[in-house]
Design a protein around this motif. Sequence first.
Motif, PDB file in Angstrom:
ATOM      1  N   ARG A   4       0.785  -1.166   0.052  1.00  0.00           N
ATOM      2  CA  ARG A   4      -0.032  -0.144   0.101  1.00  0.00           C
ATOM      3  C   ARG A   4       0.922   1.305  -0.180  1.00  0.00           C
ATOM      4  N   LEU A   5       1.748   1.236   0.954  1.00  0.00           N
ATOM      5  CA  LEU A   5       2.687   2.539   0.830  1.00  0.00           C
ATOM      6  C   LEU A   5       3.712   2.499  -0.217  1.00  0.00           C
ATOM      7  N   ASP A  20       3.369  14.424   4.621  1.00  0.00           N
ATOM      8  CA  ASP A  20       2.876  13.167   4.869  1.00  0.00           C
ATOM      9  C   ASP A  20       1.917  13.565   6.204  1.00  0.00           C
ATOM     10  N   GLY A  22      -0.074  12.722   9.416  1.00  0.00           N
ATOM     11  CA  GLY A  22      -0.282  11.509  10.009  1.00  0.00           C
ATOM     12  C   GLY A  22       0.843  10.338   9.426  1.00  0.00           C
ATOM     13  N   THR A  23       2.123  10.571   9.711  1.00  0.00           N
ATOM     14  CA  THR A  23       3.127   9.879   9.053  1.00  0.00           C
ATOM     15  C   THR A  23       3.162   8.685   9.946  1.00  0.00           C
ATOM     16  N   HIS A  25       4.594   5.858  11.626  1.00  0.00           N
ATOM     17  CA  HIS A  25       6.096   5.072  11.606  1.00  0.00           C
ATOM     18  C   HIS A  25       7.061   5.892  10.731  1.00  0.00           C
ATOM     19  N   ASP A  43       2.309  14.537  12.674  1.00  0.00           N
ATOM     20  CA  ASP A  43       1.603  13.596  13.392  1.00  0.00           C
ATOM     21  C   ASP A  43       0.884  14.322  14.616  1.00  0.00           C
ATOM     22  N   ILE A  44      -0.124  13.902  15.035  1.00  0.00           N
ATOM     23  CA  ILE A  44      -0.744  14.341  16.375  1.00  0.00           C
ATOM     24  C   ILE A  44      -0.466  13.796  17.283  1.00  0.00           C
ATOM     25  N   HIS A  45       0.374  12.708  17.544  1.00  0.00           N
ATOM     26  CA  HIS A  45       0.840  11.891  18.520  1.00  0.00           C
ATOM     27  C   HIS A  45       2.189  11.850  18.870  1.00  0.00           C
ATOM     28  N   ASP A  71      -1.810  19.071  14.746  1.00  0.00           N
ATOM     29  CA  ASP A  71      -3.211  18.552  14.373  1.00  0.00           C
ATOM     30  C   ASP A  71      -3.222  18.795  13.004  1.00  0.00           C
ATOM     31  N   GLY A  72      -2.772  17.807  12.011  1.00  0.00           N
ATOM     32  CA  GLY A  72      -3.205  18.019  10.625  1.00  0.00           C
ATOM     33  C   GLY A  72      -2.480  19.059   9.965  1.00  0.00           C
ATOM     34  N   ALA A  87      -3.136   9.254   4.545  1.00  0.00           N
ATOM     35  CA  ALA A  87      -3.349   7.963   4.395  1.00  0.00           C
ATOM     36  C   ALA A  87      -3.645   7.030   5.770  1.00  0.00           C
ATOM     37  N   MET A  89      -6.099   6.603   7.438  1.00  0.00           N
ATOM     38  CA  MET A  89      -6.938   7.283   8.593  1.00  0.00           C
ATOM     39  C   MET A  89      -8.502   6.985   8.014  1.00  0.00           C
ATOM     40  N   THR A  93     -11.601  11.778  10.459  1.00  0.00           N
ATOM     41  CA  THR A  93     -10.254  12.562  10.618  1.00  0.00           C
ATOM     42  C   THR A  93      -9.900  13.159   9.422  1.00  0.00           C
ATOM     43  N   HIS A  96     -11.688  16.538   9.209  1.00  0.00           N
ATOM     44  CA  HIS A  96     -11.184  17.321  10.422  1.00  0.00           C
ATOM     45  C   HIS A  96      -9.913  17.953   9.967  1.00  0.00           C
TER      46      HIS A  96
HETATM   47  C1  LIG Z   1      -3.144   4.311  11.214  1.00  0.00           C
HETATM   48  S1  LIG Z   1      -1.961   5.495  11.172  1.00  0.00           S
HETATM   49  C2  LIG Z   1      -1.465   5.824   9.455  1.00  0.00           C
HETATM   50  C3  LIG Z   1      -0.117   5.942   9.187  1.00  0.00           C
HETATM   51  C4  LIG Z   1       0.526   6.185   7.681  1.00  0.00           C
HETATM   52  N1  LIG Z   1      -0.008   7.271   7.301  1.00  0.00           N
HETATM   53  C5  LIG Z   1       0.032   5.052   6.799  1.00  0.00           C
HETATM   54  O1  LIG Z   1      -0.616   5.194   6.046  1.00  0.00           O
HETATM   55  O2  LIG Z   1       0.525   3.709   7.108  1.00  0.00           O
HETATM   56  C6  LIG Z   1      -2.750   7.164  11.498  1.00  0.00           C
HETATM   57  C7  LIG Z   1      -1.988   8.168  11.783  1.00  0.00           C
HETATM   58  O3  LIG Z   1      -2.606   9.373  11.841  1.00  0.00           O
HETATM   59  C8  LIG Z   1      -2.404  10.107  13.058  1.00  0.00           C
HETATM   60  N2  LIG Z   1      -3.415  11.251  13.128  1.00  0.00           N
HETATM   61  C9  LIG Z   1      -4.743  11.079  13.548  1.00  0.00           C
HETATM   62  N3  LIG Z   1      -5.346  12.365  13.501  1.00  0.00           N
HETATM   63  C10 LIG Z   1      -4.382  13.012  13.129  1.00  0.00           C
HETATM   64  C11 LIG Z   1      -4.301  14.774  13.097  1.00  0.00           C
HETATM   65  N4  LIG Z   1      -5.554  15.382  13.127  1.00  0.00           N
HETATM   66  N5  LIG Z   1      -3.530  15.124  12.499  1.00  0.00           N
HETATM   67  C12 LIG Z   1      -2.028  14.438  12.337  1.00  0.00           C
HETATM   68  N6  LIG Z   1      -2.086  13.164  12.470  1.00  0.00           N
HETATM   69  C13 LIG Z   1      -3.060  12.355  12.879  1.00  0.00           C
HETATM   70  C14 LIG Z   1      -2.481   8.972  14.364  1.00  0.00           C
HETATM   71  O4  LIG Z   1      -1.668   9.558  15.321  1.00  0.00           O
HETATM   72  C15 LIG Z   1      -1.673   7.733  13.445  1.00  0.00           C
HETATM   73  O5  LIG Z   1      -0.374   8.063  13.659  1.00  0.00           O
END
Ligand SMILES: C[S@@+](CC[C@H](N)C(=O)[O-])C[C@H]1O[C@@H](n2cnc3c(N)ncnc32)[C@H](O)[C@@H]1O
Length: 212
Positions: A4-5, A20, A22-23, A25, A43-45, A71-72, A87, A89, A93, A96
Amino acid sequence: MTKRLEFIASLINNEDSVIDIGTDHGYLLILLNKKGIKCMGTDIHQKALSSALNNLKEYHLEKKIPLVLTDGLNNIKIDDYNTLVIAGMGYNTIKHILNKSYNIKKIIVQSNNDYDKLRLLFNNLEYKIDKEYIIEDKKHLYHIISYLKGREVLAKEEILFGKYNKEYQKYYQQDLEKLKEILKSIPDNHQKTILEIKEKINILEKYIGAVQ
Ligand SMILES: C[S@@+](CC[C@H](N)C(=O)[O-])C[C@H]1O[C@@H](n2cnc3c(N)ncnc32)[C@H](O)[C@@H]1O
């Protein structure tokens, strides 16, 4: 790296520079760097970003690829980039994150659900579908859409199931079978839902019948 990636990375060209969102990993960033593409991750986390940082370090990329906790797109200087990847999500989300129209040339999006709502959202944000793909990775189906800035009028069937593509007959057939099953389980007094599902069935039958 997942198929996928790798597929998403294959949609990025030399002239693209990528945020990217919500990167997690950071694997996509590593793939993009390998192709010589300028990129950054958000990433938000914090935990996700720490995992990205560790992975970037393995490739000595920690000074080359910026990572931002946010956030975003909040507080990101998006003018330095021309492409977004969102990707892995869910639709809510993504909605948002893309809460207004950005002046970004290209967006690659892979939502986990609600593709019809997603197509409508991007249409309203004035992005047009460049190409839509369905790929299989470890028995999962992923819809990946490449968008370019611009307006387009989408027919109702294109919002529901994407633009007709004869390569995707197998998936139309699978969707059709699922809908027929769902239809059987709906009580007679839910007429509105029954009509909506019947309409979707009609569209899919039209798509399937369109094969040459
Ligand atoms: C399931 S992972 C997908 C990771 C990667 N993009 C992929 O496709 O493999 C979703 C990621 O989006 C991040 N995320 C969720 N809401 C977000 C936001 N509002 N802004 C930035 N990152 C966000 C989560 O913390 C998480 O690391």
